[in-house]
Write a protein that holds these residues in place. Structure first.
Motif, PDB file in Angstrom:
ATOM      1  N   PRO A 164      32.467 -33.385  89.750  1.00 50.42           N
ATOM      2  CA  PRO A 164      31.515 -32.450  90.360  1.00 50.42           C
ATOM      3  C   PRO A 164      31.907 -30.990  90.289  1.00 50.42           C
ATOM      4  N   ASP A 165      33.219 -30.699  90.276  1.00 51.08           N
ATOM      5  CA  ASP A 165      33.639 -29.298  90.284  1.00 51.08           C
ATOM      6  C   ASP A 165      34.133 -28.818  88.918  1.00 51.08           C
ATOM      7  N   LEU A 166      33.905 -29.622  87.888  1.00 48.36           N
ATOM      8  CA  LEU A 166      34.284 -29.224  86.532  1.00 48.36           C
ATOM      9  C   LEU A 166      33.043 -29.300  85.654  1.00 48.36           C
ATOM     10  N   ALA A 167      32.298 -28.218  85.673  1.00 44.25           N
ATOM     11  CA  ALA A 167      30.999 -28.217  85.003  1.00 44.25           C
ATOM     12  C   ALA A 167      31.134 -28.083  83.502  1.00 44.25           C
ATOM     13  N   ALA A 168      30.234 -28.715  82.792  1.00 39.90           N
ATOM     14  CA  ALA A 168      30.106 -28.538  81.343  1.00 39.90           C
ATOM     15  C   ALA A 168      29.206 -27.316  81.082  1.00 39.90           C
ATOM     16  N   PRO A 169      29.281 -26.726  79.893  1.00 39.93           N
ATOM     17  CA  PRO A 169      30.115 -27.143  78.765  1.00 39.93           C
ATOM     18  C   PRO A 169      31.593 -26.823  78.962  1.00 39.93           C
ATOM     19  N   TYR A 170      32.438 -27.658  78.317  1.00 37.84           N
ATOM     20  CA  TYR A 170      33.870 -27.470  78.340  1.00 37.84           C
ATOM     21  C   TYR A 170      34.299 -26.718  77.083  1.00 37.84           C
ATOM     22  N   LEU A 171      35.255 -25.814  77.255  1.00 39.15           N
ATOM     23  CA  LEU A 171      35.925 -25.213  76.105  1.00 39.15           C
ATOM     24  C   LEU A 171      37.340 -25.764  76.078  1.00 39.15           C
ATOM     25  N   VAL A 172      37.628 -26.595  75.087  1.00 38.55           N
ATOM     26  CA  VAL A 172      38.953 -27.181  74.939  1.00 38.55           C
ATOM     27  C   VAL A 172      39.746 -26.330  73.960  1.00 38.55           C
ATOM     28  N   VAL A 173      40.929 -25.886  74.379  1.00 33.57           N
ATOM     29  CA  VAL A 173      41.811 -25.116  73.500  1.00 33.57           C
ATOM     30  C   VAL A 173      43.118 -25.884  73.350  1.00 33.57           C
ATOM     31  N   ASP A 174      43.445 -26.201  72.116  1.00 34.34           N
ATOM     32  CA  ASP A 174      44.649 -26.961  71.791  1.00 34.34           C
ATOM     33  C   ASP A 174      45.599 -26.008  71.084  1.00 34.34           C
ATOM     34  N   ILE A 175      46.589 -25.507  71.830  1.00 28.48           N
ATOM     35  CA  ILE A 175      47.517 -24.513  71.303  1.00 28.48           C
ATOM     36  C   ILE A 175      48.703 -25.236  70.677  1.00 28.48           C
ATOM     37  N   GLY A 176      48.683 -25.323  69.364  1.00 30.55           N
ATOM     38  CA  GLY A 176      49.746 -26.029  68.660  1.00 30.55           C
ATOM     39  C   GLY A 176      50.827 -25.087  68.180  1.00 30.55           C
ATOM     40  N   GLY A 177      51.634 -25.590  67.248  1.00 26.58           N
ATOM     41  CA  GLY A 177      52.704 -24.773  66.702  1.00 26.58           C
ATOM     42  C   GLY A 177      52.210 -23.802  65.649  1.00 26.58           C
ATOM     43  N   GLY A 178      51.282 -24.279  64.792  1.00 26.08           N
ATOM     44  CA  GLY A 178      50.809 -23.427  63.708  1.00 26.08           C
ATOM     45  C   GLY A 178      49.397 -22.927  63.876  1.00 26.08           C
ATOM     46  N   SER A 179      48.586 -23.662  64.635  1.00 30.42           N
ATOM     47  CA  SER A 179      47.184 -23.284  64.786  1.00 30.42           C
ATOM     48  C   SER A 179      46.715 -23.589  66.201  1.00 30.42           C
ATOM     49  N   THR A 180      45.569 -23.010  66.537  1.00 31.35           N
ATOM     50  CA  THR A 180      44.916 -23.304  67.812  1.00 31.35           C
ATOM     51  C   THR A 180      43.491 -23.717  67.523  1.00 31.35           C
ATOM     52  N   GLU A 181      43.089 -24.820  68.135  1.00 31.50           N
ATOM     53  CA  GLU A 181      41.732 -25.325  67.961  1.00 31.50           C
ATOM     54  C   GLU A 181      40.889 -24.946  69.176  1.00 31.50           C
ATOM     55  N   PHE A 182      39.681 -24.505  68.905  1.00 28.70           N
ATOM     56  CA  PHE A 182      38.705 -24.197  69.937  1.00 28.70           C
ATOM     57  C   PHE A 182      37.522 -25.136  69.737  1.00 28.70           C
ATOM     58  N   VAL A 183      37.132 -25.857  70.763  1.00 31.11           N
ATOM     59  CA  VAL A 183      35.984 -26.743  70.627  1.00 31.11           C
ATOM     60  C   VAL A 183      35.164 -26.709  71.907  1.00 31.11           C
ATOM     61  N   LEU A 184      33.889 -26.501  71.745  1.00 30.37           N
ATOM     62  CA  LEU A 184      32.965 -26.381  72.857  1.00 30.37           C
ATOM     63  C   LEU A 184      32.017 -27.566  72.837  1.00 30.37           C
ATOM     64  N   GLY A 185      31.727 -28.102  74.015  1.00 29.65           N
ATOM     65  CA  GLY A 185      30.778 -29.196  74.067  1.00 29.65           C
ATOM     66  C   GLY A 185      30.600 -29.730  75.471  1.00 29.65           C
ATOM     67  N   ASP A 186      29.682 -30.706  75.564  1.00 25.61           N
ATOM     68  CA  ASP A 186      29.452 -31.419  76.814  1.00 25.61           C
ATOM     69  C   ASP A 186      29.951 -32.834  76.592  1.00 25.61           C
ATOM     70  N   ARG A 187      29.078 -33.769  76.296  1.00 18.73           N
ATOM     71  CA  ARG A 187      29.533 -35.103  75.902  1.00 18.73           C
ATOM     72  C   ARG A 187      29.896 -35.152  74.429  1.00 18.73           C
ATOM     73  N   GLU A 188      29.333 -34.252  73.662  1.00 21.77           N
ATOM     74  CA  GLU A 188      29.621 -34.172  72.241  1.00 21.77           C
ATOM     75  C   GLU A 188      29.959 -32.739  71.872  1.00 21.77           C
ATOM     76  N   VAL A 189      30.640 -32.602  70.754  1.00 22.38           N
ATOM     77  CA  VAL A 189      31.024 -31.282  70.263  1.00 22.38           C
ATOM     78  C   VAL A 189      29.794 -30.523  69.773  1.00 22.38           C
ATOM     79  N   THR A 190      29.685 -29.274  70.193  1.00 17.35           N
ATOM     80  CA  THR A 190      28.592 -28.431  69.703  1.00 17.35           C
ATOM     81  C   THR A 190      29.088 -27.318  68.774  1.00 17.35           C
ATOM     82  N   ALA A 191      30.371 -26.940  68.906  1.00 15.49           N
ATOM     83  CA  ALA A 191      30.939 -25.914  68.021  1.00 15.49           C
ATOM     84  C   ALA A 191      32.449 -26.051  68.020  1.00 15.49           C
ATOM     85  N   ALA A 192      33.064 -25.784  66.871  1.00 12.55           N
ATOM     86  CA  ALA A 192      34.522 -25.906  66.771  1.00 12.55           C
ATOM     87  C   ALA A 192      35.047 -24.960  65.711  1.00 12.55           C
TER      88      ALA A 192
END
Length: 317
Positions: free
Chosen positions: A133-161
Motif C-alpha cells: 500500500p505504501d509503495l506505489a507504482a510505477p517503480y524505478l529499479v536501479v541496479d548499480i553494478g561494477g561496470g554498468s547501471t541498469e534503469f528500468v521503469l514499470g508496474d507489473r511489466e517493464v515499460t522502459a529500460a
C-alpha cells in the motif's frame, strides 16, 4: 509442482549463485543456497578492452565451487542459467571466458544485453512489492553494478529500460586509480570528474527512461545494500535487515560524503563492509546519490532480490 533451479549472475565485480525451488504457477521462490564471491572479472577492462588472466582465474575458481554446490542439490542441466553482464560484453577475449565456464559448469554463459539485464532485475526486485500500500507504482529499479547501471521503469511489466556505462568499478578505475593504487581520499577534482560522468550517463538514461515518473525508487546490488547496512549501523552484513529497508536521501548524502573522505583503512573498518567493496564503495555511493538527486527520490527501497532472482524465475521455464 516446484522446479529446482540454479541461477548464476556474473557481473563486473562479483559472481553470485542462487539455488532455489521455484513454483511456476504461483511465482513462489524458496532459497536453498545463495552465495557471492568478489572476483573482479572486469579488472582493467575499461582500460585494456580485455579480461585479465588473473581475473579469469578468480572467476573460474568460483565456478568450480558453484559446480559442486549445484551438483550437491541435484539441479538438472536444463534448469541451470548462467548470465554474464557488463565486463564480458565489453571484452575482446570473451571467448576465453565462455569456454572456461562451459568446461566447468557444462552450460554456456548468456552474455545478455543491457535491456535483458534490466528486465531480469526488474522481475526479481518488484515481484514482492506489487500491491504494497505504501509503495506505489510505477517503480524505478536501479541496479548499480561494477561496470554498468541498469534503469528500468514499470508496474507489473517493464515499460522502459536503459543500461549505461557507470558502475562502482568502472568509475573507480577511470578516475581514482593512479599507478595501480586507489587515491585515498580522492581530491575534489577527481570527485567532480566522477560526477560529470554520472550526470552525462543519467542524461543518456533519461532519453529512454522517464526518470521523473517513478513513484518508488528501488535500489539493487552491493553498493546499495552496503549503504543500507551502514545507514543501520549493522554490526555485520545482515541480508534480512537490509531487504526492503529504506534509506532517506539525506542519509545517503551523509554516508557518501563520509566514504569519499575516508581512507582505505577507515572504510575497511566499517563492520558491514565486504573486503571486495572497500575500494569501490565510494564511487557506488556517489552513483546512487546522483540518481536520487536527479529523480527527486526522498528515499530508496533496498532489495536483496534482484537480477539473480529474475534469472531463477527464467530458469524454471
Amino acid at each position: 509442482m516446484t522446479v529446482r533451479v540454479a541461477a548464476i549472475d556474473c557481473g563486473t565485480n562479483s559472481i553470485r549463485l542462487l539455488v532455489a525451488d521455484v513454483d511456476p504457477a504461483t511465482g513462489g521462490l524458496t532459497d536453498l543456497d545463495r552465495r557471492m564471491r568478489i572476483v573482479r572479472l572486469g579488472q582493467g577492462v575499461d582500460r585494456t578492452g580485455r579480461l585479465a588472466p588473473e581475473a579469469l582465474e578468480r572467476t573460474f575458481a568460483a565456478c568450480r565451487e558453484y559446480a559442486e554446490v549445484i551438483g550437491a542439490h541435484g539441479v538438472a542441466p536444463e534448469h541451470i542459467r548462467f548470465v554474464a553482464t557488463s565486463a564480458s560484453r565489453d571484452a575482446e577475449n570473451r571467448d576465453d571466458f565462455v569456454n572456461g565456464v562451459v568446461a566447468l559448469l557444462g552450460v554456456r554463459p548468456e552474455v545478455i544485453s543491457g535491456a535483458q539485464e534490466a528486465e531480469y532485475s526488474f522481475t526479481g526486485a518488484t515481484r514482492e512489492l506489487t500491491g504494497a500500500p505504501d509503495l506505489a507504482a510505477p517503480y524505478l529499479v536501479v541496479d548499480i553494478g561494477g561496470g554498468s547501471t541498469e534503469f528500468v521503469l514499470g508496474d507489473r511489466e517493464v515499460t522502459a529500460a536503459r543500461s549505461v556505462d557507470i558502475g562502482c568499478v568502472r568509475m573507480t578505475e577511470r578516475h581514482l586509480l593512479v599507478d595501480g593504487a586507489v587515491v585515498d581520499p580522492p581530491t575534489p577534482e577527481r570527485v567532480a570528474a566522477i560526477i560529470a560522468d554520472i550526470d552525462a550517463a543519467l542524461d543518456q538514461a533519461a532519453a529512454d527512461v522517464p526518470l521523473d515518473r517513478a513513484c518508488t525508487l528501488v535500489g539493487l546490488a552491493g553498493s546499495v545494500t552496503t549503504i543500507s547496512a551502514i545507514a543501520q549501523d549493522l554490526p555485520a552484513y545482515d541480508p534480512a535487515a537490509i531487504h526492503h529497508s529504506r534509506v532517506p536521501v539525506e542519509r545517503v548524502r551523509e554516508i557518501t560524503g563520509r566514504l569519499l573522505a575516508a581512507t582505505h583503512a577507515e572504510r575497511a573498518a566499517i563492520p558491514s563492509m565486504h573486503e571486495g567493496r572497500v575500494d569501490v564503495i565510494a564511487s557506488g555511493a556517489l552513483v546512487l546519490l546522483r540518481i536520487m538527486e536527479r529523480t527527486g527520490a526522498k528515499e530508496v527501497v533496498v532489495s536483496e532480490h534482484d537480477i539473480l532472482d529474475g534469472i531463477a524465475f527464467a530458469a524454471a521455464g
